[in-house]
Design a protein around this motif. Structure first.
Motif, PDB file in Angstrom:
ATOM      1  N   ARG A  20       0.825  -1.213   0.000  1.00 49.22           N
ATOM      2  CA  ARG A  20       0.000   0.000   0.000  1.00 49.22           C
ATOM      3  C   ARG A  20       0.856   1.258   0.000  1.00 49.22           C
ATOM      4  N   GLU A  90       1.358  12.276  -7.355  1.00 52.85           N
ATOM      5  CA  GLU A  90      -0.069  12.244  -7.656  1.00 52.85           C
ATOM      6  C   GLU A  90      -0.336  12.470  -9.145  1.00 52.85           C
ATOM      7  N   THR A 102      -1.229   4.324  -0.803  1.00 54.35           N
ATOM      8  CA  THR A 102      -1.063   5.535   0.010  1.00 54.35           C
ATOM      9  C   THR A 102       0.306   6.110  -0.327  1.00 54.35           C
ATOM     10  N   GLN A 130      -0.193   9.950   2.856  1.00 53.87           N
ATOM     11  CA  GLN A 130      -1.604   9.588   2.989  1.00 53.87           C
ATOM     12  C   GLN A 130      -1.733   8.393   3.921  1.00 53.87           C
ATOM     13  N   THR A 132      -4.969   6.918   3.837  1.00 52.57           N
ATOM     14  CA  THR A 132      -5.978   6.187   3.065  1.00 52.57           C
ATOM     15  C   THR A 132      -5.813   6.536   1.593  1.00 52.57           C
ATOM     16  N   GLN A 134      -6.291   7.851  -1.986  1.00 53.47           N
ATOM     17  CA  GLN A 134      -7.034   8.988  -2.524  1.00 53.47           C
ATOM     18  C   GLN A 134      -7.535   9.944  -1.427  1.00 53.47           C
ATOM     19  N   GLY A 135      -6.970   9.786  -0.227  1.00 49.43           N
ATOM     20  CA  GLY A 135      -7.336  10.671   0.870  1.00 49.43           C
ATOM     21  C   GLY A 135      -6.451  11.906   0.912  1.00 49.43           C
ATOM     22  N   GLY A 136      -6.716  12.778   1.871  1.00 52.15           N
ATOM     23  CA  GLY A 136      -5.891  13.965   2.056  1.00 52.15           C
ATOM     24  C   GLY A 136      -4.523  13.596   2.614  1.00 52.15           C
ATOM     25  N   TYR A 137      -3.613  14.547   2.552  1.00 52.80           N
ATOM     26  CA  TYR A 137      -2.256  14.257   3.035  1.00 52.80           C
ATOM     27  C   TYR A 137      -1.990  14.909   4.384  1.00 52.80           C
ATOM     28  N   ASN A 138      -0.947  14.404   5.022  1.00 51.61           N
ATOM     29  CA  ASN A 138      -0.470  14.926   6.301  1.00 51.61           C
ATOM     30  C   ASN A 138       1.015  15.255   6.178  1.00 51.61           C
ATOM     31  N   THR A 202      -5.022  16.190   7.434  1.00 49.84           N
ATOM     32  CA  THR A 202      -6.393  15.728   7.659  1.00 49.84           C
ATOM     33  C   THR A 202      -6.519  14.707   8.776  1.00 49.84           C
ATOM     34  N   ASP A 203      -5.464  13.951   9.041  1.00 51.11           N
ATOM     35  CA  ASP A 203      -5.547  12.917  10.078  1.00 51.11           C
ATOM     36  C   ASP A 203      -5.045  13.382  11.433  1.00 51.11           C
TER      37      ASP A 203
END
Length: 489
Positions: A20, A90, A102, A130, A132, A134-138, A202-203
């Motif tokens: 992943r 991306e 991810t 990421q 998840t 296609q999720g937002g990044y940290n 986001t996380d």
């Protein structure tokens, strides 16, 4: 769950085998040590999309842009590297791998020990990732100081902490405190120190970076951490570079009128010094780990944040440190700036400084400590105290006959000075008594603290003030404060 005994190679291998996780490495200076760790662990094709090192400044500028400061080992350069490399991932791989991958971008910009061993080896390290697909990044960004005396050892330490950072971002993200603790796996503070850390993304909506900085100091990963008046964490060597520094130490639980009088009048006299540029002065309130410990249970994190919030609201930069002795604090600050340093202290602190028993562990005793404390550009500004209804200042300061000549020498050479123009009405105020009144719900303490402090204590039920307040998560409090600051400006 924190796996304390897992080694660096095992961490890199686990990431390599996790299909992943996929990303890029961009490392400026000191070689590509972190990427090398993943190559050596085996199975790196499952993790590494690209590695690069734009070592030449012209190449680096053409890729990431020119820094206004002209410096390359700065946080702004690191952020540009993370943004560039992550956006490329991306752009090029989102369609092909995005639904089940991810992505991450790891970057560092570092200056290691030079051949002559005359420079300060340090660097910025970060990971954008990421959790998840296609999720937002940290982002997790740290600043490190490298203390090994050999260049190759510093490179090795960089590789280890880089692996620890990437591993922590993916496997300890749900517990930021554990992530912080894991950064020094297989390392010692004698080799590398982490003096700043920042979480965002986001996380991590409720992560308070001030608490993360406190964990750095508590765990011995650094001896000091710094916050600006806006409550944001600062990297000390950048924030205090070419600055005059004025420091007041205390428990500050809460800040009282006498302490504000100390700060304000001490600052006036410090700025009036002929070798101080008023435009370059940083006034700081310092909290030591010792003063943060409310009881045997250790540090109350909410109480710590309450004190920082109040100090920041009063326009103060705040430092937390592990320096119990003043001369150690001065030695630390002198490494960050070559300009003048002032210490605002009370008579009890001056008595502590001149107590020879505190320096018995030093070969040179009190003289060895004073050689650092009263170095060429350090001065003490001493606030009077009230004893037996009489004002007690440096003129009344009593010492054993053996130490009187030392005190006289320092006074006559402009190293110690009384704070003038103080408010005598404040001298009767005792911080401990104010705290007792607050906790007992007594009237009258409000007149002993600044109006803003009294309001914050009552509105938020701080320091044991008997009232009820709706609990708001720390992260949400920070966001609300930031939004209020933006609206006010």
């Amino acid at each position: 769950m924190y796996e304390k005994n897992i080694g660096t190679k095992q961490k890199a291998l686990r990431i390599n085998l996790d299909r992943r996780i996929y990303g890029s490495f961009a490392e400026i200076g000191a070689g590509q040590e972190t990427a090398a760790m993943f190559f050596k662990a085996g199975g790196s094709s499952g993790t590494i999309a690209k590695t690069m090192s734009a070592y030449d400044m012209t190449f680096s500028d053409s890729i990431y842009g020119v820094e206004e400061s002209g410096r390359y080992v700065v946080e702004s350069r690191l952020v540009k590297m993370l943004s560039k490399e992550y956006s490329l991932l991306e752009k090029r791989l989102a369609e092909k791998r995005g639904p089940d991958t991810t992505f991450f971008a790891f970057a560092n910009t570092v200056v290691a020990l030079n051949y002559q061993k005359t420079n300060d080896a340090h660097g910025w390290i970060g990971c954008r990732f990421q959790l998840t697909p296609q999720g937002g990044y940290n982002d997790v960004i740290i600043h490190v100081r490298m203390l090994d005396t050999e260049n190759i050892l510093q490179q090795q330490a960089l590789g280890i902490i880089g692996v620890n950072l990437i591993y922590g971002c993916y496997y300890y993200a749900k517990s930021p405190e554990t992530l912080v603790l894991s950064l020094m796996d297989d390392l010692l503070p004698e080799r590398i120190q982490i003096d700043m850390i920042r979480f965002s993304g986001t996380d991590f909506p409720d992560v308070d970076n001030r608490l993360m900085s406190l964990h750095l100091v508590k765990n011995g990963f650094t001896d000091a951490a710094l916050f600006g008046p806006d409550g944001q964490v600062l990297q000390p060597s950048e924030a205090l570079y070419k600055k005059h520094i004025l420091v007041m130490r205390g428990r500050l639980r809460p800040v009282t009128n006498v302490q504000m009088d100390m700060i304000e009048n001490g600052l006036k006299q410090f700025v009036a010094e002929p070798d101080v540029d008023g435009n370059r002065v940083v006034s700081m309130a310092e909290l030591t780990l010792h003063n943060l410990k409310a009881n045997e249970q250790g540090i109350d994190e909410k109480d710590f944040l309450d004190r920082v919030d109040i100090l920041c609201s009063m326009g103060q930069t705040v430092m937390i440190s592990n320096y119990l002795e003043y001369y150690k604090l001065v030695a630390y600050l002198a490494r960050l700036t070559r300009l003048k340093i002032g210490l605002v202290i009370g008579i009890p602190n001056l008595e502590y400084i001149f107590e020879e028993g505190h320096y018995e562990f030093l070969p040179g005793g009190i003289l060895e400590s004073f050689a650092t404390l009263f170095s060429r550009k350090v001065k003490l500004f001493v606030y009077p105290t009230l004893r037996n209804n009489a004002i007690y200042s440096c003129n009344e300061f009593q010492l054993p006959p053996t130490l009187e000549p030392l005190f006289n020498y320092l006074s006559r050479n402009n190293k110690i000075e009384d704070i003038r123009n103080y408010n005598e009405q404040n001298l009767h105020i005792s911080t401990d008594h104010v705290l007792e009144m607050i906790q007992a719900g007594e009237d009258g303490w409000e007149q002993m603290v600044p109006d803003r402090v009294a309001k914050q204590i009552k509105d938020n039920c701080l320091f044991g003030y008997p009232c009820e307040v709706e609990y708001v998560p720390i992260g949400q409090q920070v966001r609300q404060q930031q939004e209020e600051q933006v609206a006010g400006s």
